[in-house]
Design a protein around this motif. Structure first.
Motif, short mmCIF file in Angstrom:
data_model
loop_
_atom_site.label_atom_id
_atom_site.label_comp_id
_atom_site.label_asym_id
_atom_site.label_seq_id
_atom_site.Cartn_x
_atom_site.Cartn_y
_atom_site.Cartn_z
N LEU A 220 31.84 40.68 45.04
CA LEU A 220 33.23 39.44 45.84
C LEU A 220 31.90 38.49 46.50
CD1 LEU A 220 35.57 38.45 44.83
CD2 LEU A 220 36.36 39.86 46.98
N HIS B 155 43.90 34.72 40.85
CA HIS B 155 43.59 33.95 41.94
C HIS B 155 42.65 33.35 41.67
CE1 HIS B 155 43.18 37.30 44.21
NE2 HIS B 155 42.78 35.86 45.22
N LEU B 156 41.34 33.66 42.15
CA LEU B 156 40.39 32.90 42.24
C LEU B 156 39.66 32.35 40.63
CD1 LEU B 156 38.60 36.82 43.28
CD2 LEU B 156 38.97 34.74 44.75
N ASN B 157 38.59 31.68 41.41
CA ASN B 157 38.04 30.42 40.69
C ASN B 157 37.71 31.53 39.02
OD1 ASN B 157 35.58 29.08 39.32
ND2 ASN B 157 35.17 28.13 41.07
N VAL C 73 33.56 32.75 39.67
CA VAL C 73 33.63 33.90 40.54
C VAL C 73 34.19 35.27 39.94
CG1 VAL C 73 34.46 34.84 42.82
CG2 VAL C 73 33.52 32.37 42.66
N LEU C 74 35.13 35.06 38.60
CA LEU C 74 35.92 36.62 38.66
C LEU C 74 35.17 36.97 37.40
CD1 LEU C 74 39.64 35.66 38.13
CD2 LEU C 74 38.32 36.96 39.62
N LEU D 163 42.58 40.16 40.91
CA LEU D 163 42.42 38.42 41.69
C LEU D 163 42.28 37.69 39.97
CD1 LEU D 163 39.03 40.69 43.30
CD2 LEU D 163 40.59 39.89 44.27
N SER E 240 34.67 29.72 46.33
CA SER E 240 36.18 30.86 46.36
C SER E 240 37.29 29.88 46.35
CB SER E 240 35.98 31.32 47.50
OG SER E 240 35.66 30.44 48.82
N ASP E 241 37.36 28.64 45.72
CA ASP E 241 38.64 27.89 45.86
C ASP E 241 39.29 28.34 44.53
OD1 ASP E 241 36.31 26.75 43.60
OD2 ASP E 241 37.74 25.38 44.21
N ASN E 242 40.64 27.95 44.37
CA ASN E 242 41.77 28.06 43.25
C ASN E 242 40.47 26.79 41.99
OD1 ASN E 242 42.15 30.23 44.13
ND2 ASN E 242 44.53 28.98 44.67
N GLN F 148 31.40 34.36 45.71
CA GLN F 148 32.14 33.57 46.35
C GLN F 148 31.25 32.75 46.31
OE1 GLN F 148 34.91 35.59 48.52
NE2 GLN F 148 36.74 35.46 46.95
#
Length: 119
Positions: free
Chosen positions: A104, A29-31, A34-35, A27, A113-115, A108
């Motif tokens: 998750l 690619h997640l913010n 969030v991770l 994952l 949930s943006d990058n 988010q």
């Protein structure tokens, strides 16, 4: 004669290492917030539900049991416990996946949930 079934200790990674590896590799690619949130949530779940020592079991067997009878009983128990263990692992995996996805979604919603990470 009685037989005692003792689990063998396996080489274990720490929960934190397992979670970091799994979340970061799947994952990334997640913010980042969030991770980080997800890692914390998953660590708490694993520590709560998947740690602890496995139960130790003892079974009483007749004293006049032959070696052949003992091996037959042992084989039958091995088969039954293996089948039961496989079903329980499958069930635990399904439950864990549902909990993981809900955590998750929670993270988010909490951090977006943006990058992009917020500065």
């Amino acid at each position: 004669m009685s037989a005692k079934i003792l689990p063998f200790a396996k080489d274990k990674k720490s929960i934190k290492d397992i979670v970091n590896e799994a979340v970061s590799s799947n994952l990334s690619h997640l913010n980042p917030q969030v991770l980080q949130c997800l890692k914390g949530e998953v660590e708490k779940m694993l520590e709560k539900h998947f740690t602890g020592e496995p139960p130790e079991m003892t079974i009483q067997l007749p004293s006049d049991l032959s070696n052949e009878q003992f091996m037959q009983i042992k084989g039958n128990f091995d088969k039954v416990f293996q089948e039961h263990n496989e079903r329980m692992i499958q069930r635990a995996n399904e439950i864990f996946l549902d909990l993981y996805l809900s955590r998750l979604e929670y993270c988010q919603l909490k951090y977006g949930s943006d990058n992009q990470s917020e500065h």
